[in-house]
Design a protein around this motif. Structure first.
Motif, PDB file in Angstrom:
ATOM      1  N   SER A 166       0.842  -1.106  -0.011  1.00 11.69           N
ATOM      2  CA  SER A 166      -0.012   0.037  -0.223  1.00 11.69           C
ATOM      3  C   SER A 166       0.978   1.192  -0.064  1.00 11.69           C
ATOM      4  CB  SER A 166      -0.851   0.049   1.128  1.00 11.69           C
ATOM      5  OG  SER A 166      -0.084   0.253   2.379  1.00 11.69           O
ATOM      6  N   VAL A 167       2.157   1.042   0.227  1.00 12.96           N
ATOM      7  CA  VAL A 167       2.900   2.219   0.215  1.00 12.96           C
ATOM      8  C   VAL A 167       3.599   2.369  -1.149  1.00 12.96           C
ATOM      9  CG1 VAL A 167       5.181   3.364   1.158  1.00 12.96           C
ATOM     10  CG2 VAL A 167       3.823   1.862   2.686  1.00 12.96           C
ATOM     11  N   ALA A 221       4.255   5.766   7.476  1.00  9.20           N
ATOM     12  CA  ALA A 221       3.279   5.937   8.752  1.00  9.20           C
ATOM     13  C   ALA A 221       3.605   6.816   9.746  1.00  9.20           C
ATOM     14  CB  ALA A 221       3.221   4.426   9.302  1.00  9.20           C
ATOM     15  N   PHE A 222       4.608   7.804   9.284  1.00  2.18           N
ATOM     16  CA  PHE A 222       4.724   8.872  10.326  1.00  2.18           C
ATOM     17  C   PHE A 222       3.602   9.829  10.402  1.00  2.18           C
ATOM     18  CE2 PHE A 222       8.303  10.907  12.519  1.00  2.18           C
ATOM     19  CZ  PHE A 222       7.952  12.130  13.160  1.00  2.18           C
ATOM     20  N   ALA A 223       3.027  10.357   9.946  1.00  4.22           N
ATOM     21  CA  ALA A 223       2.001  11.212   9.888  1.00  4.22           C
ATOM     22  C   ALA A 223       0.662  10.335  10.508  1.00  4.22           C
ATOM     23  CB  ALA A 223       1.328  11.906   8.503  1.00  4.22           C
ATOM     24  N   TYR A 230       3.377  -1.966  15.998  1.00  2.48           N
ATOM     25  CA  TYR A 230       4.613  -2.679  15.439  1.00  2.48           C
ATOM     26  C   TYR A 230       4.322  -3.096  13.963  1.00  2.48           C
ATOM     27  CZ  TYR A 230       8.362  -5.895  15.937  1.00  2.48           C
ATOM     28  OH  TYR A 230       9.458  -6.973  15.852  1.00  2.48           O
ATOM     29  N   ALA A 231       4.978  -2.480  12.957  1.00  2.00           N
ATOM     30  CA  ALA A 231       4.787  -2.784  11.548  1.00  2.00           C
ATOM     31  C   ALA A 231       3.222  -2.510  11.353  1.00  2.00           C
ATOM     32  CB  ALA A 231       5.105  -4.229  11.198  1.00  2.00           C
ATOM     33  N   ASP A 232       2.633  -3.447  11.067  1.00  2.00           N
ATOM     34  CA  ASP A 232       1.144  -3.367  10.578  1.00  2.00           C
ATOM     35  C   ASP A 232       0.226  -3.368  11.804  1.00  2.00           C
ATOM     36  OD1 ASP A 232       1.681  -5.833  10.668  1.00  2.00           O
ATOM     37  OD2 ASP A 232       0.579  -6.196   8.639  1.00  2.00           O
ATOM     38  N   ASP A 233       0.684  -3.752  12.886  1.00  2.00           N
ATOM     39  CA  ASP A 233      -0.157  -3.809  14.262  1.00  2.00           C
ATOM     40  C   ASP A 233      -0.251  -2.621  14.934  1.00  2.00           C
ATOM     41  OD1 ASP A 233      -0.764  -6.692  13.620  1.00  2.00           O
ATOM     42  OD2 ASP A 233       1.157  -7.332  14.677  1.00  2.00           O
ATOM     43  N   ALA A 264      -7.698   8.636   5.742  1.00  2.00           N
ATOM     44  CA  ALA A 264      -7.200   9.780   5.197  1.00  2.00           C
ATOM     45  C   ALA A 264      -5.584   9.871   5.049  1.00  2.00           C
ATOM     46  CB  ALA A 264      -7.461  11.065   6.146  1.00  2.00           C
ATOM     47  N   GLU A 265      -5.057   8.957   5.802  1.00  2.00           N
ATOM     48  CA  GLU A 265      -3.527   8.786   5.194  1.00  2.00           C
ATOM     49  C   GLU A 265      -3.180   7.511   4.406  1.00  2.00           C
ATOM     50  OE1 GLU A 265      -1.182  10.688   6.488  1.00  2.00           O
ATOM     51  OE2 GLU A 265      -2.715  11.668   7.527  1.00  2.00           O
ATOM     52  N   ARG A 266      -4.302   7.234   3.542  1.00  2.00           N
ATOM     53  CA  ARG A 266      -4.405   6.039   2.511  1.00  2.00           C
ATOM     54  C   ARG A 266      -3.827   4.798   3.006  1.00  2.00           C
ATOM     55  NH1 ARG A 266      -0.294   9.549  -1.245  1.00  2.00           N
ATOM     56  NH2 ARG A 266       0.607  10.109   0.826  1.00  2.00           N
TER      57      ARG A 266
END
Length: 427
Positions: free
Chosen positions: A213-214, A281-283, A302-305, A331-333
């Motif tokens: 997704s990134v 994922a900072f924002a 933790y990663a995607d959790d 909103a952050e996609r």
């Protein structure tokens, strides 16, 4: 300048004047963080904006080739020089190498610039490999525990070396948000779990298809945000993302894999992907951490959790808290796995990324018993009888699992280590 300054940069902070040589002021869009925490629908979601040192479009167009592999102007009468909008203040702040052109990047990576262009598929139609053999990754589909498949993309030798250098000398210098614990030096699965020990309510989410997704544009934005010119940011993004060949065979019965992996994305298997995923994922982390503070709960990722926890009062606020988390993620996609959302109370077994947190951080009893039984059978019948998943280095695999237990519970880990020492690896 620190983490908050980096956030300002990532989300588009602009100086009040062109002579400003200090940290950029907080952008007006930052108000959206607190607004989302109060349940207000966001009219202007946070977005990346270009460099502080933006070059006027008229100055980008030059009559002669400014450097190798420069792009043609739109009208084809001249070239685009995208090397002049680097921001050395940020490069210096993060102690990053100053690179403006493909040639300078090639010298840094110790490769001829032509070979670097080959690694980015600059000469291929659509900037993607013509076939699997021409790709710079090895591809392998793995079936997920739930529905669907995951694509493992392991870089081949030359690209692997390039990515490791980018990781060590660029990405490792840029800190992720404090809430991020996966693949971060000094943090671990244990530090991710400890804030949630002994909490009455545990709320867990899972980001869907985190790496794929990134997309490429977001990776370009990350490199721009730390100070690199657009030209270098484009090359770095192409060296750290993957565009699969159109001829790659997809898993039977899973057509969704095509839409997930066909756009250029972060590959799972590249050394640079965890760091870039954390920065992407900072924002998200900033906004979710702000939301958590508003509700007096704790947040870690933790990663995607994603994990939130709090007192009994948090349970009464879940009906409004959960929609806000979904709104921020969208909103952050990022997309949330609806099926993997869980609310766990203290009367249940509460686990965070596999670590039990009801009273103290600990390994789950059934996981410990299962590993203990494997080690016992290795001692009694030989390790060759227990390697059911065909691990290429079964000894290292078991040692790693024991190390994980030692980290969480030294006493239990010591018992497993004693069994491990008794294994005859010739059997």
């Amino acid at each position: 300048m620190g983490l908050f300054d980096f956030l300002r940069r990532l989300l588009g902070g602009q100086p009040t004047s062109t002579s400003d040589q200090t940290s950029p002021p907080p952008p007006r869009q930052m108000d959206a963080v607190s607004a989302s925490s109060k349940g207000v629908k966001l009219q202007h979601p946070l977005r990346y904006r270009s460099s502080l040192n933006r070059t006027a479009r008229s100055a980008e167009r030059v009559p002669e080739l400014p450097y190798r592999f420069a792009r043609l102007s739109v009208d084809g009468d001249g070239y685009l020089d995208l090397s002049n909008d680097a921001d050395e203040r940020w490069l210096e702040h993060f102690d990053l190498p100053v690179l403006r052109t493909p040639e300078e990047l090639a010298v840094f990576l110790q490769l001829p610039v032509g070979k670097l262009a080959w690694l980015t598929h600059r000469f291929d139609e659509g900037s993607r490999p013509a076939g699997v053999r021409e790709a710079h990754y090895h591809f392998h589909w793995v079936k997920k525990k739930s529905y669907g498949h995951r694509l493992i993309e392991a870089p081949k030798q030359t690209l692997r070396g390039v990515q490791q250098k980018i990781l060590r000398e660029i990405l490792d210098h840029v800190p992720p948000h404090p809430a991020a614990h996966g693949f971060v030096s000094g943090r671990s699965i244990r530090t991710n779990a400890e804030p949630h020990v002994g909490q009455k309510i545990l709320l867990k989410f899972d980001l869907q298809n985190f790496y794929p997704s990134v997309r490429y544009s977001r990776v370009v934005s990350i490199f721009r945000s730390v100070g690199y010119s657009r030209e270098v940011a484009i090359w770095l993004a192409r060296l750290t993302t993957s565009a699969i060949p159109a001829s790659l065979a997809f898993p039977k019965g899973d057509p969704s894999a095509l839409w997930t992996y066909y756009p250029r994305h972060l590959p799972q298997g590249a050394a640079t992907s965890p760091a870039l995923a954390n920065l992407s994922a900072f924002a998200l982390d900033v906004r979710l951490a702000g939301l958590a503070r508003k509700y007096d709960v704790r947040y870690t990722r933790y990663a995607d959790d994603l994990t939130f926890s709090g007192t009994g009062r948090f349970g009464g606020a879940l009906s409004e808290f959960i929609p806000l988390v979904k709104q921020i993620a969208k909103a952050e996609r990022f997309a949330l796995h609806r099926e993997k959302r869980k609310v766990l109370r203290s009367s249940q077994r509460q686990s965070v990324a596999g670590v039990v947190v009801n009273e103290k951080s600990n390994i789950a009893r059934n996981d410990f018993d299962h590993l203990k039984a494997i080690l016992y059978n290795c001692v009694k019948h030989g390790p060759s009888t227990q390697n059911h998943d065909d691990h290429p280095d079964f000894a290292a695999h078991l040692a790693g699992r024991i190390g994980h237990v030692l980290h969480l519970n030294p006493q239990r880990g010591a018992k497993l280590r004693q069994l491990y020492a008794q294994i005859d690896w010739s059997r």
